[in-house]
Design a protein around this motif. Structure first.
Motif, PDB file in Angstrom:
ATOM      1  N   VAL B   5     -20.111 -32.488   4.284  1.00  0.00           N
ATOM      2  CA  VAL B   5     -21.482 -32.349   3.771  1.00  0.00           C
ATOM      3  C   VAL B   5     -22.162 -31.177   4.462  1.00  0.00           C
ATOM      4  O   VAL B   5     -22.829 -30.353   3.830  1.00  0.00           O
ATOM      5  CB  VAL B   5     -22.271 -33.660   3.985  1.00  0.00           C
ATOM      6  N   LYS B   6     -21.951 -31.080   5.782  1.00  0.00           N
ATOM      7  CA  LYS B   6     -22.544 -29.985   6.544  1.00  0.00           C
ATOM      8  C   LYS B   6     -22.042 -28.639   6.021  1.00  0.00           C
ATOM      9  O   LYS B   6     -22.801 -27.689   5.854  1.00  0.00           O
ATOM     10  CB  LYS B   6     -22.177 -30.139   8.027  1.00  0.00           C
ATOM     11  N   ASN B   7     -20.740 -28.595   5.750  1.00  0.00           N
ATOM     12  CA  ASN B   7     -20.123 -27.382   5.239  1.00  0.00           C
ATOM     13  C   ASN B   7     -20.698 -27.003   3.883  1.00  0.00           C
ATOM     14  O   ASN B   7     -20.941 -25.840   3.593  1.00  0.00           O
ATOM     15  CB  ASN B   7     -18.617 -27.600   5.117  1.00  0.00           C
ATOM     16  N   PHE B   8     -20.928 -28.028   3.050  1.00  0.00           N
ATOM     17  CA  PHE B   8     -21.502 -27.779   1.730  1.00  0.00           C
ATOM     18  C   PHE B   8     -22.862 -27.122   1.872  1.00  0.00           C
ATOM     19  O   PHE B   8     -23.168 -26.144   1.196  1.00  0.00           O
ATOM     20  CB  PHE B   8     -21.628 -29.083   0.936  1.00  0.00           C
ATOM     21  N   PHE B   9     -23.670 -27.609   2.794  1.00  0.00           N
ATOM     22  CA  PHE B   9     -25.000 -27.036   2.945  1.00  0.00           C
ATOM     23  C   PHE B   9     -24.937 -25.645   3.538  1.00  0.00           C
ATOM     24  O   PHE B   9     -25.733 -24.779   3.214  1.00  0.00           O
ATOM     25  CB  PHE B   9     -25.889 -27.958   3.783  1.00  0.00           C
ATOM     26  N   ARG B  10     -23.955 -25.429   4.412  1.00  0.00           N
ATOM     27  CA  ARG B  10     -23.821 -24.108   5.007  1.00  0.00           C
ATOM     28  C   ARG B  10     -23.515 -23.071   3.926  1.00  0.00           C
ATOM     29  O   ARG B  10     -23.978 -21.944   3.987  1.00  0.00           O
ATOM     30  CB  ARG B  10     -22.687 -24.149   6.034  1.00  0.00           C
ATOM     31  N   TYR B  11     -22.732 -23.474   2.925  1.00  0.00           N
ATOM     32  CA  TYR B  11     -22.296 -22.499   1.933  1.00  0.00           C
ATOM     33  C   TYR B  11     -23.058 -22.592   0.623  1.00  0.00           C
ATOM     34  O   TYR B  11     -22.646 -22.018  -0.362  1.00  0.00           O
ATOM     35  CB  TYR B  11     -20.790 -22.642   1.678  1.00  0.00           C
ATOM     36  N   ARG B  12     -24.194 -23.323   0.603  1.00  0.00           N
ATOM     37  CA  ARG B  12     -24.899 -23.451  -0.676  1.00  0.00           C
ATOM     38  C   ARG B  12     -25.478 -22.105  -1.113  1.00  0.00           C
ATOM     39  O   ARG B  12     -25.580 -21.826  -2.293  1.00  0.00           O
ATOM     40  CB  ARG B  12     -25.964 -24.536  -0.614  1.00  0.00           C
ATOM     41  N   TYR B  13     -25.820 -21.272  -0.142  1.00  0.00           N
ATOM     42  CA  TYR B  13     -26.340 -19.963  -0.523  1.00  0.00           C
ATOM     43  C   TYR B  13     -25.242 -19.105  -1.166  1.00  0.00           C
ATOM     44  O   TYR B  13     -25.496 -18.371  -2.107  1.00  0.00           O
ATOM     45  CB  TYR B  13     -26.947 -19.249   0.685  1.00  0.00           C
ATOM     46  N   LEU B  14     -24.015 -19.250  -0.671  1.00  0.00           N
ATOM     47  CA  LEU B  14     -22.901 -18.531  -1.291  1.00  0.00           C
ATOM     48  C   LEU B  14     -22.681 -19.014  -2.720  1.00  0.00           C
ATOM     49  O   LEU B  14     -22.453 -18.217  -3.630  1.00  0.00           O
ATOM     50  CB  LEU B  14     -21.613 -18.714  -0.478  1.00  0.00           C
ATOM     51  N   LEU B  15     -22.781 -20.333  -2.928  1.00  0.00           N
ATOM     52  CA  LEU B  15     -22.635 -20.876  -4.282  1.00  0.00           C
ATOM     53  C   LEU B  15     -23.654 -20.215  -5.213  1.00  0.00           C
ATOM     54  O   LEU B  15     -23.327 -19.754  -6.296  1.00  0.00           O
ATOM     55  CB  LEU B  15     -22.827 -22.398  -4.268  1.00  0.00           C
ATOM     56  N   TRP B  16     -24.884 -20.150  -4.729  1.00  0.00           N
ATOM     57  CA  TRP B  16     -25.949 -19.542  -5.526  1.00  0.00           C
ATOM     58  C   TRP B  16     -25.650 -18.072  -5.801  1.00  0.00           C
ATOM     59  O   TRP B  16     -25.811 -17.583  -6.927  1.00  0.00           O
ATOM     60  CB  TRP B  16     -27.279 -19.749  -4.787  1.00  0.00           C
ATOM     61  N   GLU B  17     -25.159 -17.360  -4.783  1.00  0.00           N
ATOM     62  CA  GLU B  17     -24.826 -15.948  -4.961  1.00  0.00           C
ATOM     63  C   GLU B  17     -23.703 -15.766  -5.997  1.00  0.00           C
ATOM     64  O   GLU B  17     -23.737 -14.843  -6.802  1.00  0.00           O
ATOM     65  CB  GLU B  17     -24.387 -15.322  -3.633  1.00  0.00           C
ATOM     66  N   LEU B  18     -22.710 -16.661  -5.954  1.00  0.00           N
ATOM     67  CA  LEU B  18     -21.590 -16.546  -6.891  1.00  0.00           C
ATOM     68  C   LEU B  18     -22.044 -16.838  -8.318  1.00  0.00           C
ATOM     69  O   LEU B  18     -21.595 -16.190  -9.264  1.00  0.00           O
ATOM     70  CB  LEU B  18     -20.454 -17.488  -6.487  1.00  0.00           C
TER      71      LEU B  18
END
Lengths: 245, 258
Positions: B5-18
């Motif tokens: 879950v922590k990892n998901f939040f860390r990379y949510r900005y990358l998801l948005w960028e993609l």
């Protein structure tokens, strides 16, 4: 000082080098029925075992194909080891292949955000450091040009500037101190040195023994995936000198 | 789990960028840009209505709305799953060089197509109003079928992304399957005759048909067919669970095959 930052615990990494790549269903079924699927196993790393404390700078020495880059990628989390485990504490700045994740159609500015997010930065962080990245890369004039029109040196400069804008606890360097022209190289080496002074833990791969001796205080020698020697730089460098002669 | 879950939040900005990258690059260098996501379905609707309506004798005014709604939902499914299928292989250069949670590749592919799809629903709204299909209290319920569509596509996309890594054939095979799915979705014909003929199971066993049917029920001011809704919901759940499980089980092997 003294805190264990990286622990590499009996790590082995196996690759399958199949002679012909089986990647169609028909081939797979036929070969499976004929029991012809054979994989050439290749152990790129064999039972690597060491740990690093804060502030240690480890140079990894070895000939081509010894497994240096594979080891760095396992520590950076790109590969999952076949056996064993890697534990890390703290912020990691992997400078393995600068600019993996750049999009050629995107402009420089867009790529700062894209690559920053690939490295796990938040939007707020990139906003805050945007000018610093721009200034360090010296690409202000070209920042709205699509990346495909950049020279490879310019791309590398941009990649380096984005990757080094964090204050990492662990720095992984794979032959990246040869980025750009002489002037930029000097600047980037200085930036890395500043990080060293702040007590960052470093893993460093280079073919230049002289560079490793200058930058590192520990070293290891890899040969065909096995760790031949590990210890203080002076002793290991002497052994390595004998090997390459 | 907490780690994930922590990892998901860390990379949510990358998801948005993609997701942003997918949308931006889809129409970059075309003159009309994002307008194409409105224009393209509109033009296809006209073609399909002329061929299957006027020429084959469906003269109802609302037939165009019927065709457009089916076509929009189907083409989202088709584009999203195809993007997901190619997502891991297509990003191999990046996967080999830098650590990024791998599910981000298929997930961002599905999501950016979904954003474009939601945008193109504007066309449907306009065409509906023009042709006299007015919103009712049931229109709001269509959120359910649209959510199921996203879930179902995500599940199928995760399965395809995994299989696509190991078998390159999947791309060609999938385009054939998609054609079959299209014909069993009743996009440009009314399914009544087929349903009455005893061969209705051909349609009803296709979860995408059920999702489209529920959406159309709401669109034309009727309650959803409960049996179809349940079937669509259950199959979406099954493919999502299976797809995520398969992907997680196999993701560490990806790097050895791309």
């Amino acid at each position: 000082m003294g805190k264990e930052i990286i622990k590499v615990d009996h790590v082995s990494m196996k690759f399958n080098l199949s002679q012909e790549k089986v990647d169609s269903i028909k081939e797979y079924v036929i070969k499976f029925l004929k029991r012809e699927i054979k994989y050439d196993e290749f152990w790129a790393l064999k039972d690597i075992n060491f740990s690093m404390k804060k502030g240690e700078r480890l140079g990894i020495l070895g000939l081509n194909g010894a497994g240096k880059s594979t080891l760095l990628k396992v520590i950076a989390g790109v590969f999952k080891p076949t056996e064993g485990k890697v534990t890390r504490h703290g912020v990691l700045a992997p400078m393995l292949e600068l600019g993996a994740g750049f999009d050629m159609q995107y402009t420089g500015a867009e790529n700062i955000y894209l690559y920053g997010s690939v490295l796990g930065y938040s939007k707020a962080f990139i906003d805050e450091r945007y000018d610093e990245i721009l200034e360090f890369s010296e690409l202000k004039k070209f920042i709205d040009v699509p990346l495909k029109n950049y020279s490879s040196g310019m791309r590398a400069r941009l990649g380096f500037s984005i990757a080094t804008v964090v204050e990492p606890d662990i720095l992984i360097l794979d032959e990246v101190l040869s980025v750009g022209d002489a002037k930029f190289r000097k600047k980037s080496e200085k930036k890395v040195m500043d990080m060293f002074d702040k007590g960052v833990t470093v893993l460093f791969v280079s073919h230049s023994l002289e560079q490793v001796e200058r930058l590192c205080n520990k070293a290891m020698i890899l040969e065909h995936g096995s760790m031949l020697e590990y210890g203080d730089i002076g002793k290991v460098a002497d052994t390595y000198r004998k090997i390459i002669e | 789990m907490k780690e994930r879950v922590k990892n998901f939040f860390r990379y949510r900005y990358l998801l948005w960028e993609l997701v942003k990258k997918g949308i931006k690059l889809k129409y970059r260098r075309s003159y009309l840009g994002i307008l194409w996501s409105l224009l393209e379905p509109l033009l296809t609707m006209i073609v399909l209505t002329v061929i299957f309506g006027t020429l084959l004798g469906n003269n109802e005014k609302t037939f165009a709305v019927y065709v457009l709604s089916g076509r929009l939902l189907y083409s989202f499914f088709s584009q999203a799953t195809t993007t997901a299928l190619r997502s891991v292989r297509g990003n191999s250069a990046m996967i080999k060089k830098v650590y990024v949670p791998k599910y981000l590749y298929p997930l961002s592919g599905i999501l950016f197509n979904y954003v474009i799809f939601l945008l193109s629903l504007v066309v449907l709204a306009v065409v509906s109003l023009v042709l006299g299909v007015y919103p009712t209290m049931y229109t709001l319920q269509s959120v359910i079928s649209l959510t199921l569509l996203l879930l179902f596509s995500f599940g199928v996309g995760m399965i395809l992304a995994t299989v696509g890594v190991f078998f390159r054939d999947m791309e060609y095979l999938w385009s054939v399957v998609l054609m079959l799915v299209m014909y069993t979705c009743a996009i440009f014909y009314y399914p009544d005759r087929l349903l009455a003929s005893g061969k209705g199971w051909l349609l009803k066993m296709n979860p995408l048909y059920c999702i489209i049917a529920c959406f159309r029920d709401n669109l034309f001011g009727n309650p959803m067919n409960m049996k179809m809704l349940l079937y669509a919901g259950a199959s979406s759940l099954v493919v999502v669970v299976f797809g995520v499980w398969l992907f997680y089980k196999k993701q560490d092997e990806f790097i050895l095959h791309i």
